[in-house]
Design a protein around this motif. Structure first.
Motif, short mmCIF file in Angstrom:
data_model
loop_
_atom_site.label_atom_id
_atom_site.label_comp_id
_atom_site.label_asym_id
_atom_site.label_seq_id
_atom_site.Cartn_x
_atom_site.Cartn_y
_atom_site.Cartn_z
N PHE A 34 55.37 17.95 39.66
CA PHE A 34 54.61 18.41 40.82
C PHE A 34 55.36 19.44 41.64
CE2 PHE A 34 52.12 14.76 39.65
CZ PHE A 34 50.83 15.23 39.86
N ASN A 35 56.66 19.44 41.55
CA ASN A 35 57.45 20.51 42.17
C ASN A 35 57.10 21.85 41.54
OD1 ASN A 35 59.39 22.01 43.51
ND2 ASN A 35 61.08 21.30 42.25
N MET A 36 57.03 21.90 40.22
CA MET A 36 56.69 23.15 39.53
C MET A 36 55.25 23.56 39.80
SD MET A 36 58.72 23.14 35.87
CE MET A 36 58.60 21.42 35.44
N LEU A 37 54.34 22.59 39.79
CA LEU A 37 52.93 22.90 40.04
C LEU A 37 52.75 23.51 41.43
CD1 LEU A 37 51.10 19.76 38.57
CD2 LEU A 37 51.01 22.09 37.67
N SER A 38 53.36 22.88 42.44
CA SER A 38 53.18 23.36 43.81
C SER A 38 53.83 24.71 44.04
CB SER A 38 53.76 22.34 44.80
OG SER A 38 55.16 22.18 44.60
N GLU A 60 54.36 34.31 33.72
CA GLU A 60 55.28 33.46 34.49
C GLU A 60 54.59 32.17 34.91
OE1 GLU A 60 58.21 33.66 38.43
OE2 GLU A 60 56.69 35.20 38.11
N LYS A 61 53.34 32.28 35.38
CA LYS A 61 52.60 31.08 35.77
C LYS A 61 52.30 30.21 34.56
CE LYS A 61 50.22 32.29 40.06
NZ LYS A 61 48.88 32.35 40.72
N ALA A 62 51.94 30.84 33.45
CA ALA A 62 51.62 30.07 32.24
C ALA A 62 52.83 29.26 31.79
CB ALA A 62 51.17 31.02 31.12
N ILE A 63 54.01 29.87 31.83
CA ILE A 63 55.24 29.17 31.46
C ILE A 63 55.48 28.00 32.41
CG2 ILE A 63 57.76 29.37 31.29
CD1 ILE A 63 56.31 30.81 29.04
N ALA A 64 55.29 28.23 33.71
CA ALA A 64 55.55 27.20 34.70
C ALA A 64 54.61 26.00 34.53
CB ALA A 64 55.39 27.78 36.11
N PHE A 65 53.33 26.27 34.33
CA PHE A 65 52.38 25.17 34.17
C PHE A 65 52.59 24.44 32.85
CE2 PHE A 65 49.94 27.71 37.34
CZ PHE A 65 49.98 26.76 38.34
N ALA A 66 52.96 25.17 31.82
CA ALA A 66 53.27 24.53 30.54
C ALA A 66 54.48 23.61 30.71
CB ALA A 66 53.54 25.59 29.48
#
Length: 326
Positions: free
Chosen positions: A124-128, A68-74
């Protein structure tokens, strides 16, 4: 939904990229549905999605892989890339990107700039939302700063005599390579990789990005519009003097310099003469040799990373990029 022909032999990667695309789409939420549709048209017109691919693969370096995190950061890094492209198109006054009309031609420059800024905020919304590590947010912010400084350097250097390979490499290090580097670093960091392996991932991404931009410059000279997605010699027409031309200028400063001193925008005849000069002086071959050097550096660093299936995929991608089959 986009088909990812170049990843057709890796069903897992295709599924991940489709989820990356879906996450970007989900985060674009604007009350004015006409504006929302215009921005989504831009985000749906992506290319090979190399930067999210590098996030996804390097997220397997450590022992804390979280899909889930990998998808978000990608998704975040791809959105950042798209934002820079929207701004690039305004600066270049490019009519199309990948055979689709650019946003500023459909609307206007102000509209496109605000749309690009909106995509920056989505990034930056997704990163945070998905990281608990403040250092990673700071790192991405500094990386974005380097990308934008690289863009400013390129803008400032337009139509300036292309004398220095060193200054060219410094420019593309920020403008292009930094985003590859931060993609690899982000994936490695969120996977729980060691500090040493995070730095290795960063260095690998930097070398990949340097090679990628040099190859892109080669394609600007000798590619075709259908495959490259923009007219041949488009960068040189815009006064962006890329590596093949720099090498050519160093070989024949008087001849090439005289052509570059002609009135701008350059005529088709001047562009044809510059193309001929690059061919005669071996500018493309010299650039190809430097791209090969950076590619070899990336592969050397890759070999030092922990073992895993991701390494085989990365090796294929890096070598395919050099061969310009990707």
């Amino acid at each position: 939904m986009t088909s990812y022909q170049i990843w057709q032999n890796d069903k897992t990667l295709i599924n991940d990229l489709q989820d990356v695309e879906a996450m970007i789409d989900q985060h674009i939420r604007i009350k004015n549905k006409h504006i929302e549709a215009q921005i989504k048209k831009v985000t749906n017109n992506h290319g090979k999605m190399l930067r999210p691919v590098f996030v996804l693969l390097t997220s397997q370096i450590g022992n804390q892989y979280n899909r889930e995190k990998a998808i978000a950061f990608a998704a975040a890094l791809e959105t950042l890339h798209m934002a820079t492209l929207v701004h690039d198109d305004v600066i270049d006054q490019a009519d199309t990107r990948r055979q689709i009309s650019t946003l500023h031609t459909v609307k206007d420059n102000r509209y496109a700039i605000y749309a690009g800024d909106y995509l920056f905020s989505i990034c930056f919304n997704m990163l945070s939302k998905y990281t608990e590590e403040l250092n990673l947010l700071n790192y991405n912010a500094r990386s974005m700063e380097k990308v934008l400084i690289g863009e400013l350097d390129q803008l400032e250097s337009r139509f300036t005599p292309p004398k220095s390979v060193k200054s060219y490499l410094s420019r593309i290090s920020g403008k292009t390579a930094q985003l590859f580097a931060v993609s690899c670093y982000t994936g490695a960091t969120e996977s729980g990789a060691s500090l040493r392996d995070r730095q290795r991932a960063y260095n690998m991404g930097k070398y990949i990005g340097m090679a990628f931009q040099i190859i892109d410059d080669i394609l600007d000279v000798e590619g075709d519009e259908k495959n490259v997605g923009k007219p041949v010699m488009a960068d040189i027409r815009q006064g962006i003097y890329t590596l093949p031309l720099i090498y050519s200028y160093q070989q024949q400063p008087e001849t090439v310099g005289a052509l570059l001193d002609k009135a701008t925008p350059f005529s088709d005849d001047t562009i044809a003469q510059l193309k001929s000069a690059i061919d005669k002086t071996g500018g493309v071959l010299a650039a190809q040799k430097l791209a090969t050097r950076y590619t070899k550096k990336a592969l050397i660093v890759l070999n030092k990373l922990p073992d895993g299936d991701y390494k085989t995929t990365l090796k294929h991608i890096i070598t395919d990029m050099l061969a310009r089959t990707l």
